[in-house]
Scaffold this motif. Structure first.
Motif, PDB file in Angstrom:
ATOM      1  N   SER A 117       0.842  -1.191   0.000  1.00 49.67           N
ATOM      2  CA  SER A 117       0.000   0.000   0.000  1.00 49.67           C
ATOM      3  C   SER A 117       0.881   1.247   0.000  1.00 49.67           C
ATOM      4  O   SER A 117       1.976   1.245   0.576  1.00 49.67           O
ATOM      5  N   SER A 118       0.420   2.304  -0.636  1.00 46.67           N
ATOM      6  CA  SER A 118       1.192   3.542  -0.686  1.00 46.67           C
ATOM      7  C   SER A 118       1.466   4.045   0.730  1.00 46.67           C
ATOM      8  O   SER A 118       0.620   3.949   1.616  1.00 46.67           O
ATOM      9  N   GLY A 119       2.667   4.539   0.935  1.00 48.23           N
ATOM     10  CA  GLY A 119       3.073   5.033   2.248  1.00 48.23           C
ATOM     11  C   GLY A 119       3.814   4.014   3.090  1.00 48.23           C
ATOM     12  O   GLY A 119       4.429   4.367   4.098  1.00 48.23           O
ATOM     13  N   GLU A 120       3.783   2.744   2.685  1.00 49.80           N
ATOM     14  CA  GLU A 120       4.454   1.683   3.431  1.00 49.80           C
ATOM     15  C   GLU A 120       5.906   1.532   2.966  1.00 49.80           C
ATOM     16  O   GLU A 120       6.324   2.098   1.949  1.00 49.80           O
ATOM     17  N   ASP A 121       6.684   0.746   3.726  1.00 52.44           N
ATOM     18  CA  ASP A 121       8.042   0.370   3.333  1.00 52.44           C
ATOM     19  C   ASP A 121       8.001  -1.033   2.733  1.00 52.44           C
ATOM     20  O   ASP A 121       7.172  -1.855   3.128  1.00 52.44           O
ATOM     21  N   VAL A 122       8.914  -1.312   1.807  1.00 53.78           N
ATOM     22  CA  VAL A 122       8.871  -2.601   1.129  1.00 53.78           C
ATOM     23  C   VAL A 122      10.280  -3.164   0.946  1.00 53.78           C
ATOM     24  O   VAL A 122      11.258  -2.416   0.857  1.00 53.78           O
ATOM     25  N   SER A 168       5.410   5.174  -3.002  1.00 53.26           N
ATOM     26  CA  SER A 168       4.382   5.976  -3.675  1.00 53.26           C
ATOM     27  C   SER A 168       3.927   5.216  -4.915  1.00 53.26           C
ATOM     28  O   SER A 168       4.554   4.227  -5.329  1.00 53.26           O
ATOM     29  N   THR A 169       2.854   5.698  -5.519  1.00 56.27           N
ATOM     30  CA  THR A 169       2.345   5.035  -6.720  1.00 56.27           C
ATOM     31  C   THR A 169       3.372   5.090  -7.846  1.00 56.27           C
ATOM     32  O   THR A 169       3.385   4.223  -8.736  1.00 56.27           O
ATOM     33  N   LEU A 176      -7.146   7.058   6.502  1.00 59.59           N
ATOM     34  CA  LEU A 176      -6.776   5.907   5.691  1.00 59.59           C
ATOM     35  C   LEU A 176      -5.724   5.119   6.425  1.00 59.59           C
ATOM     36  O   LEU A 176      -4.768   5.675   6.966  1.00 59.59           O
ATOM     37  N   SER A 177      -5.861   3.821   6.458  1.00 58.24           N
ATOM     38  CA  SER A 177      -4.829   2.966   7.018  1.00 58.24           C
ATOM     39  C   SER A 177      -4.651   1.784   6.094  1.00 58.24           C
ATOM     40  O   SER A 177      -5.570   1.398   5.374  1.00 58.24           O
TER      41      SER A 177
END
Length: 247
Positions: free
Chosen positions: A33-38, A96-97, A240-241
């Motif tokens: 999801s946007s805003g997360e770390d990957v 981000s997207t 939003l979460s």
């Protein structure tokens, strides 16, 4: 070995390469999801990450960008958000997207690091993002929530969705999939990469949650939860979460 047996063996090798992919390493699909770390795995890593190079493509027709060169970060727009894991994985903060796309991990060996060690390892990064037609909401207002999956597109979004069995759903707080009825209107874009939820808010919808989920081959991979915060009862914007599913 007879000529016939030799031809048969070559045929089996060719068929095997088609089934496993040209690279010989299975492609990975990572959903976030946007805003997360990957973390993007490098499935062809050697013992020393100084041989590792990471390339990025936003679209199939775009030019590849070198993010990591032989274990060192390149000076790119995302430079500060990148890091290389001890296992040569690529870590990206605050997704981000614009980060969605195709990532390729390569290994270069030899005395001058000029010999490419096959095969490449490819990771497709899919980014889930939810937006609302309104920032300030209240009872009686018709609101549309848009859930979009940003992916690497060879031809169209529909091409990757259908081949990989990727689906988007809206579910309620109980996890029940929402369908169009007298309360909700659920619709998908023609390429199936955007699913919208439209409803007229009620007084009792304050603090209600709706969740957009993305599944890959029938397994939930990531989700974003939209929490209704009515401006009439709370002086704040909708919340939003996000929750990452099992990869």
């Amino acid at each position: 070995m007879s000529d016939n047996n030799h031809l048969c063996l070559l045929g089996l090798i060719f068929l095997s390469s088609l089934l496993t992919g040209v690279s010989g390493v299975d492609d990975d699909h990572v959903f976030i999801s946007s805003g997360e770390d990957v973390r993007l795995p490098c499935n062809n890593a050697l013992h020393d990450c100084t041989s590792t190079t990471w390339l990025y493509n936003r679209f199939s027709h775009s030019e590849a960008v070198e993010l990591i060169h032989l274990g060192r970060k390149k000076d790119t727009e995302s430079h500060e958000r990148l890091s290389l894991g001890s296992d040569c994985s690529l870590n990206i903060r605050n997704i981000s997207t614009e980060d969605s796309g195709s990532y390729i991990c390569q290994q270069w060996t030899g005395e001058k690091r000029d010999q490419q060690q096959e095969p490449d390892a490819r990771v497709y990064l899919h980014v889930l993002h939810v937006s609302s037609s309104h920032t300030e909401i209240s009872a009686g207002l018709s609101v549309t929530l848009f859930c979009q999956l940003y992916s690497y597109h060879r031809v169209s979004c529909d091409d990757s969705v259908s081949s990989e069995r990727i689906d988007l759903f809206w579910v309620n707080q109980a996890g029940v999939k929402l369908r169009s009825d007298s309360r909700y209107q659920i619709s998908s874009s023609s390429d199936h990469c955007i699913i919208s939820l439209n409803t007229t808010l009620l007084n009792e919808d304050h603090n209600r949650e709706w969740r957009c989920e993305v599944t890959h081959r029938d397994q939930v991979k990531s989700s974003v939860t939209y929490t209704v915060k009515s401006s009439a009862q709370a002086d704040s914007t909708p919340e939003l979460s996000s929750t990452e599913g099992n990869a």
